[in-house]
Write a protein that holds these residues in place. Structure first.
Motif, short mmCIF file in Angstrom:
data_model
loop_
_atom_site.label_atom_id
_atom_site.label_comp_id
_atom_site.label_asym_id
_atom_site.label_seq_id
_atom_site.Cartn_x
_atom_site.Cartn_y
_atom_site.Cartn_z
N GLU A 94 0.81 -1.46 -0.10
CA GLU A 94 -0.22 0.20 0.20
C GLU A 94 0.50 1.11 -0.21
OE1 GLU A 94 -2.62 -0.39 3.06
OE2 GLU A 94 -3.29 -1.87 3.31
N VAL A 95 1.82 1.00 0.61
CA VAL A 95 2.51 2.23 1.27
C VAL A 95 3.44 2.69 -0.70
CG1 VAL A 95 5.24 3.69 2.49
CG2 VAL A 95 3.50 2.26 3.29
N PHE A 96 4.00 1.78 -0.92
CA PHE A 96 4.64 1.05 -2.44
C PHE A 96 3.54 2.04 -3.70
CE2 PHE A 96 6.81 -0.10 -6.51
CZ PHE A 96 7.43 0.42 -5.74
N ALA A 97 2.55 1.90 -3.23
CA ALA A 97 1.52 2.21 -4.75
C ALA A 97 1.37 3.51 -4.14
CB ALA A 97 -0.27 1.08 -4.45
N HIS A 98 0.76 3.85 -3.18
CA HIS A 98 0.77 5.35 -2.75
C HIS A 98 2.27 6.21 -2.76
CE1 HIS A 98 -0.52 8.86 -0.46
NE2 HIS A 98 0.32 8.92 -0.26
N CYS A 99 3.44 6.26 -3.02
CA CYS A 99 4.53 6.55 -3.81
C CYS A 99 3.88 6.60 -5.06
CB CYS A 99 5.17 5.89 -3.27
SG CYS A 99 6.04 6.29 -1.43
N LEU A 100 3.87 5.52 -5.36
CA LEU A 100 4.06 5.70 -6.85
C LEU A 100 2.48 6.40 -7.37
CD1 LEU A 100 4.37 1.81 -8.48
CD2 LEU A 100 6.01 3.78 -8.82
N THR A 101 1.44 6.57 -7.08
CA THR A 101 0.25 7.69 -6.74
C THR A 101 0.52 8.96 -7.07
OG1 THR A 101 -1.10 5.77 -6.81
CG2 THR A 101 -2.49 7.99 -6.54
N SER A 102 1.70 8.95 -6.34
CA SER A 102 2.23 10.73 -5.76
C SER A 102 2.85 11.39 -6.43
CB SER A 102 2.57 10.51 -4.21
OG SER A 102 1.57 10.13 -3.76
N LEU A 103 3.62 10.07 -7.45
CA LEU A 103 4.85 10.58 -8.92
C LEU A 103 3.91 10.60 -9.32
CD1 LEU A 103 8.02 8.24 -7.59
CD2 LEU A 103 7.36 11.07 -7.21
N ASP A 104 2.94 9.74 -10.23
CA ASP A 104 2.33 9.73 -11.29
C ASP A 104 1.71 10.63 -11.64
OD1 ASP A 104 0.92 7.48 -13.06
OD2 ASP A 104 -1.26 8.12 -12.88
#
Length: 173
Positions: A94-104
């Motif tokens: 979940e943390v990694f997915a949130h990081c990727l979403t924040s960068l998107d």
């Protein structure tokens, strides 16, 4: 004499078993450390990719092909490491997915701007002055802070409790 021999052999078996278990735990921690380091490296590569596009020196087929290959490799690496993290720790997934979403959104905008810019032709143009995604180090730092919960005694924390702790520390939304 028989009792001493049995105790000596028994302690050797116990010591061997404990040594084997500890070696396995160390090896598992090494694999986790290396894989999570790869995850952080991929986050940084995603941040850096628009700069690679912007600093291309031509629009020749070879240069564009190399950038496309780099982009594809990045996407494949992100998919692979996302899958691994989801099996290793659903909460860190979940943390990694949130990081990727924040960068998107900044990533897409920076790539779009980079592809629309002309290739670099002079050394002075390598200074991109204001181009890019801005400082995204806080996203990488978020992942790094979360990783501290996958090693040592913190690794034993149940998922529901880990999720609560990460939310309290602002690591998970």
């Amino acid at each position: 004499m028989t009792t001493v021999l049995i105790l000596a052999l028994g302690s050797s078996v116990v010591a061997g078993a404990l040594g084997h278990i500890l070696t396995g735990l160390r090896a598992g921690a090494t694999v986790r450390r290396d894989r999570y380091a790869a995850a952080v490296k991929l986050l940084v590569a995603r941040i850096e990719y628009p700069y690679r596009i912007r600093r291309r020196t031509s629009d020749d087929h070879e240069v564009l092909n190399a950038l496309a290959t780099t982009g594809h490799d990045l996407q494949e690496g992100l998919a692979e490491i996302s899958a691994w993290i989801s099996t290793e720790s659903p909460v860190l997934s979940e943390v990694f997915a949130h990081c990727l979403t924040s960068l998107d959104a900044p990533f897409k905008q920076a790539c779009n701007d980079a592809w629309n810019a002309s290739p670099i032709t002079t050394a002075a143009q390598m200074n991109l002055s204001g181009f890019g995604m801005g400082n995204q180090q806080h996203i990488v730092s978020t992942m790094e802070r979360a990783l501290t919960y996958r090693f040592g005694h913190r690794r034993l924390m149940p998922a529901f409790l880990l999720r609560r702790v990460l939310k309290r520390h602002g690591i998970l939304p």
